[in-house]
Scaffold this motif. Structure first.
Motif, PDB file in Angstrom:
ATOM      1  N   SER B  52       0.826  -1.211   0.000  1.00 14.64           N
ATOM      2  CA  SER B  52       0.000   0.000   0.000  1.00 14.64           C
ATOM      3  C   SER B  52       0.858   1.258   0.000  1.00 14.64           C
ATOM      4  CB  SER B  52      -0.932  -0.011   1.197  1.00 14.64           C
ATOM      5  OG  SER B  52      -0.190  -0.206   2.379  1.00 14.64           O
ATOM      6  N   PHE B  53       2.001   1.200   0.701  1.00 15.78           N
ATOM      7  CA  PHE B  53       2.848   2.390   0.758  1.00 15.78           C
ATOM      8  C   PHE B  53       3.319   2.768  -0.641  1.00 15.78           C
ATOM      9  CE2 PHE B  53       7.007   4.423   1.275  1.00 15.78           C
ATOM     10  CZ  PHE B  53       6.643   5.474   2.066  1.00 15.78           C
ATOM     11  N   ILE B  56       0.546   4.279  -2.774  1.00 13.72           N
ATOM     12  CA  ILE B  56       0.263   5.676  -2.446  1.00 13.72           C
ATOM     13  C   ILE B  56       1.382   6.575  -2.953  1.00 13.72           C
ATOM     14  CG2 ILE B  56      -0.075   7.266  -0.549  1.00 13.72           C
ATOM     15  CD1 ILE B  56      -2.413   5.475  -0.933  1.00 13.72           C
ATOM     16  N   LEU B  59       1.087   7.228  -6.566  1.00 21.58           N
ATOM     17  CA  LEU B  59       0.082   8.250  -6.854  1.00 21.58           C
ATOM     18  C   LEU B  59       0.626   9.630  -6.500  1.00 21.58           C
ATOM     19  CD1 LEU B  59      -2.823   8.254  -7.847  1.00 21.58           C
ATOM     20  CD2 LEU B  59      -3.566   8.271  -5.494  1.00 21.58           C
ATOM     21  N   LEU B  60       1.260   9.709  -5.326  1.00 25.32           N
ATOM     22  CA  LEU B  60       1.688  11.008  -4.796  1.00 25.32           C
ATOM     23  C   LEU B  60       2.827  11.591  -5.634  1.00 25.32           C
ATOM     24  CD1 LEU B  60       0.969  12.657  -2.256  1.00 25.32           C
ATOM     25  CD2 LEU B  60       2.920  11.651  -1.156  1.00 25.32           C
TER      26      LEU B  60
END
Lengths: 409, 172
Positions: B52-53, B56, B59-60
């Motif tokens: 998940s990290f 994210i 995306l970031l």
């Protein structure tokens, strides 16, 4: 099994799950249905909430400006937003000539989606939250990127120079302010030792706004800038850019942007309440999770009220002032505070809670005083008058004893 | 095939398709938007791997920062005519190199033992962030590469500012 009046949502969820299981649905599908129902309910509730919020905002802004606000449709004008929504449904969709159709139509949808996606990770009470993501805060910041993409799509797809300029301005502002916002959001992460929003809420024995008022202030102002509300409403500065990136949109597509804007405003209040005001925490919230909703909405409502007050009282910034404030004040301050608070908190971690609170408060106050000195000394240098304005004023001594230059005071 | 494998196959096709469309699309802005789809697809694959990290961060950093920068560059250099020649002299050489690398990768992946190993479910208790964060500051781990990378980025930043900086005497 909890009673209904203790925690209605968990009660209903368990009831639904047991019902489905008794019908012979496999456990995987029950999980899937549970998430789907939760997502649909949450999104619908958020969008319905916006209708009430529109009424509240218009009423309060009206009062601030010495008007009554909406007061014709329904008691106290309560049905006014519903009438507006119905009206906007009936309006024509206009696609400007030369518009890039796919980005143009995708932008409003993405804009609302970006605002709604945040609600997925907010812990609403001790037991009710969408996804228990272990990178919750990062998710909040990353979802903002989707909103930025939506604005770029809108600005570029419209084939209009005002829309493009508005989009460029908006995205420049959003990217800039996400720097101090991220840096100040790291302070609650340091205090709680987790990126998970649930863990951050649980760690707030003392609200983090007490431990770190200055980062909270930075986060609040940066989040006001992130949603582009007054005084940071340059993206849609009516007098310069017509309406910014949403200028070519009509009917329901404009409604999407409008809803997204208000939803985002309330969403950042929610985030602020979760990060700095203790989220759902409050007396009795552990035993009666339904109270968590009340506390969270009261807290974020208070933050939202502050935003409305900002909007009603402050004039709009110029673009250079916006960038000045961000890059010359907030970003350095947030960086320094992050390091100082990390160091101070590291040495105080094992000690008495009261000492920790007092020392951190002292550090924040000291930082604020230093900042205030620095800023006011800069102001003093800048505001030296170069020449006295020549202003003939009708005052008795001028009429009796007129001079060449007007006022000689 | 289970659900996860279907998700992977669909996402992989979407990602590769978006990447191909990015190269083929005529307008630069469309290419940038297809790039966004391809990057999102990679993010979804990270999610299916329970990273998940990284999803994210994908995306970031990629969409939130790099793509927006690209879009800014396109908007500022927008040309009215985007119908120029689409291949330059080195296009065929580049295609050859790409095909060669693709062949090598396919060949080496085909003989990889791990290819037949099923994925292990990590479970909700597994938190990848803590070991990652410790590895980044641990001298046994990645502290040196991490610091070198940040110094490199800082140097690039200062260089960019130096180039863009308008010196007082040189204004013409």
């Amino acid at each position: 099994m909890t009673a209904f009046w203790q925690d209605p949502i968990t009660f209903l969820r368990l009831w639904l799950e047991n019902l489905l299981l008794s019908w012979g649905v496999s456990e995987r599908w029950v999980l899937l249905i549970r998430y789907a129902v939760g997502a649909i309910l949450l999104a619908t509730a958020a969008l319905l909430f916006v209708i009430l919020q529109l009424w509240l905002e218009r009423k309060l802004i009206g009062r601030l400006q010495d008007r009554l606000g909406p007061n014709r449709v329904g008691p106290w004008g309560l049905l006014q937003p519903i009438a507006d929504v119905l009206k906007i449904f009936t309006k024509e969709h206009i696609t400007p000539a030369g518009a890039d159709r796919v980005p143009f139509n995708l932008a409003p949808v993405l804009s609302v989606a970006a605002a709604l996606m945040v609600w997925a990770v907010i812990p609403f009470s001790a037991t009710v939250f969408g996804a228990d993501l272990n990178v919750g805060i990062l998710y909040l910041l990353a979802v903002g990127a989707v909103g930025e993409i939506a604005i770029i799509l809108a600005g570029w797809g419209s084939n209009n120079k005002y829309a493009l300029l508005g989009a460029l301005r908006t995205v420049a502002q959003l990217i800039s302010y996400s720097v101090p916002m991220t840096l100040s959001a790291l302070v609650p992460v340091m205090f709680s030792g987790s990126l998970n929003l649930n863990a951050i809420t649980r760690a707030q024995e003392v609200w983090f706004i007490v431990l770190a008022p200055l980062p909270a202030l930075i986060f609040f102002v940066a989040s006001v800038a992130e949603v582009g509300r007054a005084p940071f409403d340059l993206p849609e500065a009516e007098s310069e850019l017509v309406a910014g990136y949403s200028v070519e949109y009509s009917g329901l597509k404009f409604g999407f942007f409008y809803v997204a804007e208000f939803l985002k405003a309330f969403t950042v209040s929610l985030i602020f309440a979760v990060l700095f005001l203790g989220g759902w925490r409050g007396p009795g919230a552990e035993a009666y999770p339904v109270l968590g909703f009340v506390y969270l909405f009261l807290k974020s409502g208070a933050v939202y009220l502050l935003m409305i007050l900002f909007r009603g009282t402050l004039p709009r910034f110029r673009i250079d002032q916006v960038m000045d404030l961000n890059w010359k004040v907030f970003t350095p301050l947030a960086l320094i505070l992050l390091m100082v608070i990390a160091l101070v908190d590291y040495f105080l971690r094992g000690g008495l809670p009261l000492v920790r609170v007092l020392v951190l408060l002292g550090v924040n106050t000291l930082a604020y005083i230093v900042l205030d000195r620095l800023l006011s000394s800069r102001e003093r240098v800048r505001r030296q008058p170069v020449a006295q304005p020549v202003r003939p004023v009708a005052r008795p001594e001028n009429l009796i004893n007129p001079t060449e230059t007007g006022v000689a005071s | 095939m289970n659900v996860l494998q279907w998700v992977f196959v669909i996402t992989a096709f979407l990602t590769v398709g978006a990447a191909v469309m990015m190269v083929l699309s005529r307008r630069m802005m469309h290419a940038a938007l297809w790039l966004a789809v391809a990057l999102l697809g990679v993010g979804v694959i990270f999610i299916t791997l329970e990273a998940s990290f990284f999803a994210i961060v994908q995306l970031l950093v990629y969409i939130g920062a790099i793509l927006i920068l690209i879009v800014f560059a396109i908007m500022l250099t927008q040309r009215t005519d985007e119908s120029g020649p689409r291949l330059n002299a080195y296009a065929w050489a580049a295609a050859g190199v790409a095909a060669l690398i693709g062949a090598i990768l396919t060949f080496s992946m085909a003989g990889w033992m791990l290819g037949n190993t099923g994925l292990l479910e990590l479970g909700p208790a597994f938190d990848a962030i803590l070991p990652l964060g410790q590895a980044l500051v641990d001298t046994e781990g990645f502290a040196v590469p991490f610091e070198v990378a940040s110094v490199l980025l800082l140097a690039a930043l200062i260089g960019a500012i130096y180039i863009a900086f308008e010196r007082k005497g040189e204004r013409s």
